[in-house]
Write an enzyme that holds these catalytic residues in place. Sequence first.
Site, PDB file in Angstrom:
ATOM      1  CB  SER A 248      27.065  15.885 -73.425  1.00  0.00           C
ATOM      2  OG  SER A 248      26.420  15.268 -72.755  1.00  0.00           O
ATOM      3  CG  ASP A 342      20.006  16.756 -69.305  1.00  0.00           C
ATOM      4  OD1 ASP A 342      19.991  15.491 -69.984  1.00  0.00           O
ATOM      5  OD2 ASP A 342      20.675  17.719 -69.218  1.00  0.00           O
ATOM      6  CG  HIS A 376      21.530  16.252 -72.297  1.00  0.00           C
ATOM      7  ND1 HIS A 376      22.782  16.379 -71.511  1.00  0.00           N
ATOM      8  CD2 HIS A 376      22.943  15.216 -73.330  1.00  0.00           C
ATOM      9  CE1 HIS A 376      23.348  15.812 -71.461  1.00  0.00           C
ATOM     10  NE2 HIS A 376      24.080  15.298 -72.978  1.00  0.00           N
TER      11      HIS A 376
END
Length: 437
Positions: A248, A342, A376
Site C-alpha cells: 500500500s 482491490d 487490497h
Amino acid sequence: MKPPRAAPRPRQSATHMPATVILEPAGRCCWDEPVNITVHGLTPGQRVTLRASLRDEKGAHFRAHARYCADDGGELDLARAPALGGSFAGLEPMGLIWALEPEKPFWRFLKRDVQTPFAVELEVLEGHEPEPQRVLGRAVHERDFLRPGVRREPVRAGCVRATLFLPPGMGPFPGVIDLFGSGGSLCEYRASLLSGHGFAVLALAYFRFEDLPEYLNDVHLEYFEEAVDFMLQHPKVKGPNIGLLGFSKGGDLCLSMASFLKGITATVLINSCVANTITPLHYKDMTIPSLGNDLGKHTITESGLMDCVNIWNNPLEEPDHRSLIPLEKAQGPFLFIVGKDDHNWKSEFYAHIASAWLQAHGKDRPQIIYYPGAGHCIDPPYFPPRIASVHAFLGQAMFFGGEPGAHSKAQVDAWQQIQTFFHKHLDGKKSVKHSKI
C-alpha cells in the site's frame, strides 16, 4: 415416594473423548506453514462439526466452523474431505485457520508480539446442528511467528526505529526492508515470517511509533536512506545490495527508495500506487507532490463500509503527473503483486502504468502477478482475509475488497512468489516458480 434422583452426567475429559484430533506436524509450526488435521475414532459416515477459535493479544475472539462427514473407516482427513458448509465449503484443508472471523465486527486480525504464538483451539462436535453441544474431541494448535533459531533485534540506530530479524546460522543473508502502509506503527509479523525463509529482514516504522512523527505529514527520504545504509553496513547482511518489500503506502515509498537511493536491486510491491500518495515526499532539494484525491467520490457499501477506490486522481493527467515516481531511475527488477478486486485504489491500473513507463524508457518490463478475487490487504498465508476493517489511521470502517476463498489462495501463492523473486535477485538462486493462479 420420590423417584430417585438422576446421577449427574460425568464431564467429558480429553482422555475419555471418543474422537482424537491428530495434527501433522504434531508440535508448533509457523503461521505461514500448513497443518494437516485429521480426526480418528468416529463412526462410519458420522456427521460432525469442526470448530476453531482463537483469542488475540487484546482478548478479541475469532471463530470458524465447518460441517463434515467421516469416511467409511470412521476417519476424517481435512486434506481429502470437503466441508459441507459453515464458514466455508469445499476442499479447504486450512479453512479452519484462514476463515477465522472476529466476534467484534471489522476487528483486524493482527499479531502484535511475534515472540509468542497464537493458540488455536480445535473442537470436534457431534452433528450438524447450528449450535452443536456435545464435544467429541479437542486439541490445541500453537502457531508461531518466529521459526526456531530466528533472532529478533530491536533497532534504535540514529533516527531509524525498526526491528531486525536474522535467520539461524552464520550468514551473511540477503537483506530486505519491509514497509507497511498508512496505518503506521511497527508491524513485525511479515518480516519475522519472511526471515524464517533465509532473509535478514528489517521491519521499518516511519510514523506513529515511539519518537517518530504521530502523523503522516511531510516524508523525508533521508530517513529511509539511513535504514538502507544500516542494512548494508550490518555484518549479517549480504551486500552489495538489498531488496524492498512494500504494501500500500509502503509500496510507493519503496518505489521512491528504489528510484533515488543506491544499493537496492529488487523491489516487491503489494497493491501499490506508482505515484507518491497522501503526503509530499522530500529528498535533498527535490519534492514530489502527493497524488490528488477527492473524498467526495467515495461510496458506501450496503454494509455501511467506506469504499475509496474512486477517490484518487489519475496520475497520468495534469497536474497529478508531477506525483509520478521516476521508476526508470531504479536499479534492478520489480515484482508487482496485484489484487484484481482491490477497493483501496486501482492497483491493476497502476501496475499497467509502471509497465508502460519502464518499457518506454528502455527498461525491462516488470513482473506482474494478477490475482482474481483478491482484495487490497494481501498478507502471508493463512491470515484471515482482511476484506473490511477499521482503518488504524482514519478510524473508519473500510471496504478493502476480495472474496475470502480466492483471497486466501492468492496469499499462499504470492508468499511463494515473493520468496522466489528475492532469492533469485538477491541470493543468486535461479529457480523460478511460476504462479499457479
